[in-house]
Design a protein around this motif. Sequence first.
Motif, PDB file in Angstrom:
ATOM      1  N   THR A 120      44.598  28.105  49.989  1.00  0.00           N
ATOM      2  CA  THR A 120      45.421  27.315  50.909  1.00  0.00           C
ATOM      3  C   THR A 120      46.902  27.664  50.843  1.00  0.00           C
ATOM      4  OG1 THR A 120      45.547  25.549  49.249  1.00  0.00           O
ATOM      5  CG2 THR A 120      43.815  25.377  50.926  1.00  0.00           C
ATOM      6  N   SER A 165      50.035  30.171  45.973  1.00  0.00           N
ATOM      7  CA  SER A 165      49.702  29.742  44.619  1.00  0.00           C
ATOM      8  C   SER A 165      48.914  28.433  44.639  1.00  0.00           C
ATOM      9  CB  SER A 165      50.968  29.578  43.768  1.00  0.00           C
ATOM     10  OG  SER A 165      51.612  30.815  43.563  1.00  0.00           O
ATOM     11  N   GLU A 166      48.047  28.286  45.638  1.00  0.00           N
ATOM     12  CA  GLU A 166      47.307  27.033  45.768  1.00  0.00           C
ATOM     13  C   GLU A 166      45.908  27.296  46.290  1.00  0.00           C
ATOM     14  OE1 GLU A 166      49.263  23.325  47.179  1.00  0.00           O
ATOM     15  OE2 GLU A 166      47.736  23.426  48.766  1.00  0.00           O
ATOM     16  N   GLU A 208      41.920  25.117  46.950  1.00  0.00           N
ATOM     17  CA  GLU A 208      41.175  23.870  47.000  1.00  0.00           C
ATOM     18  C   GLU A 208      39.736  24.194  46.652  1.00  0.00           C
ATOM     19  OE1 GLU A 208      40.384  20.101  50.048  1.00  0.00           O
ATOM     20  OE2 GLU A 208      41.382  21.928  50.763  1.00  0.00           O
ATOM     21  N   SER A 244      38.401  24.195  37.438  1.00  0.00           N
ATOM     22  CA  SER A 244      39.718  24.566  37.960  1.00  0.00           C
ATOM     23  C   SER A 244      40.220  25.837  37.288  1.00  0.00           C
ATOM     24  CB  SER A 244      40.710  23.426  37.737  1.00  0.00           C
ATOM     25  OG  SER A 244      40.327  22.267  38.436  1.00  0.00           O
ATOM     26  N   ALA A 278      40.776  29.229  39.389  1.00  0.00           N
ATOM     27  CA  ALA A 278      42.131  29.777  39.404  1.00  0.00           C
ATOM     28  C   ALA A 278      42.154  31.191  38.833  1.00  0.00           C
ATOM     29  CB  ALA A 278      43.069  28.865  38.603  1.00  0.00           C
ATOM     30  N   VAL A 309      48.723  28.341  39.338  1.00  0.00           N
ATOM     31  CA  VAL A 309      47.938  27.958  40.498  1.00  0.00           C
ATOM     32  C   VAL A 309      47.760  26.436  40.526  1.00  0.00           C
ATOM     33  CG1 VAL A 309      45.769  28.308  41.744  1.00  0.00           C
ATOM     34  CG2 VAL A 309      46.667  30.128  40.258  1.00  0.00           C
ATOM     35  N   HIS A 310      48.013  25.841  41.674  1.00  0.00           N
ATOM     36  CA  HIS A 310      47.721  24.429  41.865  1.00  0.00           C
ATOM     37  C   HIS A 310      46.325  24.320  42.474  1.00  0.00           C
ATOM     38  CE1 HIS A 310      52.146  24.260  41.546  1.00  0.00           C
ATOM     39  NE2 HIS A 310      51.892  23.097  40.977  1.00  0.00           N
ATOM     40  N   VAL A 311      45.457  23.603  41.776  1.00  0.00           N
ATOM     41  CA  VAL A 311      44.062  23.486  42.179  1.00  0.00           C
ATOM     42  C   VAL A 311      43.813  22.064  42.675  1.00  0.00           C
ATOM     43  CG1 VAL A 311      41.657  23.734  41.479  1.00  0.00           C
ATOM     44  CG2 VAL A 311      43.417  25.175  40.427  1.00  0.00           C
ATOM     45  N   ARG A 312      43.475  21.951  43.954  1.00  0.00           N
ATOM     46  CA  ARG A 312      43.209  20.634  44.540  1.00  0.00           C
ATOM     47  C   ARG A 312      41.708  20.376  44.594  1.00  0.00           C
ATOM     48  NH1 ARG A 312      47.643  18.299  46.576  1.00  0.00           N
ATOM     49  NH2 ARG A 312      49.464  19.632  46.949  1.00  0.00           N
ATOM     50  N   MET A 354      44.778  16.891  41.594  1.00  0.00           N
ATOM     51  CA  MET A 354      45.245  18.256  41.420  1.00  0.00           C
ATOM     52  C   MET A 354      45.555  18.558  39.956  1.00  0.00           C
ATOM     53  SD  MET A 354      48.390  20.200  43.365  1.00  0.00           S
ATOM     54  CE  MET A 354      49.677  19.337  42.460  1.00  0.00           C
ATOM     55  N   ALA A 406      47.341  21.810  37.429  1.00  0.00           N
ATOM     56  CA  ALA A 406      48.149  23.031  37.396  1.00  0.00           C
ATOM     57  C   ALA A 406      47.559  23.968  36.353  1.00  0.00           C
ATOM     58  CB  ALA A 406      49.594  22.699  37.058  1.00  0.00           C
TER      59      ALA A 406
END
Length: 290
Positions: A203, A206-207, A209, A227, A231, A244-247, A252, A254
Motif C-alpha cells: 500500500t 514502506s507499508e 496490509e 507481520s 515484512a 515497514v508498517h504492517v496493517r 498496525m 512497525a
Amino acid sequence: MSLTRDFVKSHGLGNDYIVMTRFPGEMTPERIRLVCDRNFGVGSDGILLLTRASEPFGLRIFNPDGSEAEKSGNGLRIFAKFLFEYGYATDRHFRIETLGGMVTAEVYPDASNRVDRVKVDMGKATVDPRSVGLANPDKPFVEELLELAPDLRIKGTAISVGNPHFVFFREELDEKFMREWGPKIENHPLFPKRINTQMVRVTGPSEIEIRIWERGAGWTLASGSSSCAAATVSVMLGKVKSPVHVRMPGGMLAIDVSPEQEIRMEGPVSEVMSGDFSPDLLALLGSSGK
C-alpha cells in the motif's frame, strides 16, 4: 510482585493470550483447548506459560487447538509486559527463550510502571528449507507456485522467523479466500509441520496490509510473527523499504528488517483482566487448584 492469580489475559491488537505461571492439572491438548474455548473456558488465542522465572525467562506457547508454537510476536509482547509489570523482570531490557530461539525484549513503562508498548528483537529470518520445515529440504521455496487444486496455484515464499510462514501477494485482499484456502495451505503436504499464511497487499513505499491464517488458531485479527514474515519477504523482494508498517484488521505494527534479515518488531499491548479458575472449571481440568 509476582502473579498471585491463576492467569492474566492480555491482547496485542486483538490477538489475545492467557499468561500463566502454572497450569492446573496435566497440560494435555484437550485441557488447553478447554481453557482457550470462548464458550466453555476463559477464551483466548492461546496460552503463554512461564517456565523459568529468571533471565533468560522461559516461555512455552500453546495454540488454541492444543498444539505448541515455536514463537509468537504478539505473545512475546504480552509476555514481556507481564514479566515487567508483575516484577519478574526488573530491567527494561531482558531475554526470553522460546522454542523458536532466544529473543530480546524492551519495554516502555510510564510513570506508574505500566507498559503499553514493547519492542522485540525477533531474531533472523531465513528461507532455508530445513528451518522452514519443507517436505523437500533441498530447495528454498521463494516465489514458487503452490498447487492448491488442479485449477488453482498461487505464487508465494516460505520463510521462517522462528516459526514457519507462507507469504503471497495480491492486488486486493480477500477474506473469503483466506478463510476457505488458509486451512488447505496450513495443511499442504509441502508443509508437514503445518504453516502460517499471510496474504499481502503493498500500500506504500514502506507499508503493507495483510490478512492472516494462523497455524493452530485460524483466522486472526493480528499476528506479530506474521507481520515479521510478511515484512521481511516484502523487503527481500524489493516491494517495500524498511522499516515497514504492517496493517492488519486489529491494528498496525512497525517492523524493521536489516540487510541481514534481522527483525525488530514494535507495537502496543494491553492487559484485559486477571482471574482465578472456578472450582467447576478446575474439576474439568483435573485439578483441585493451587
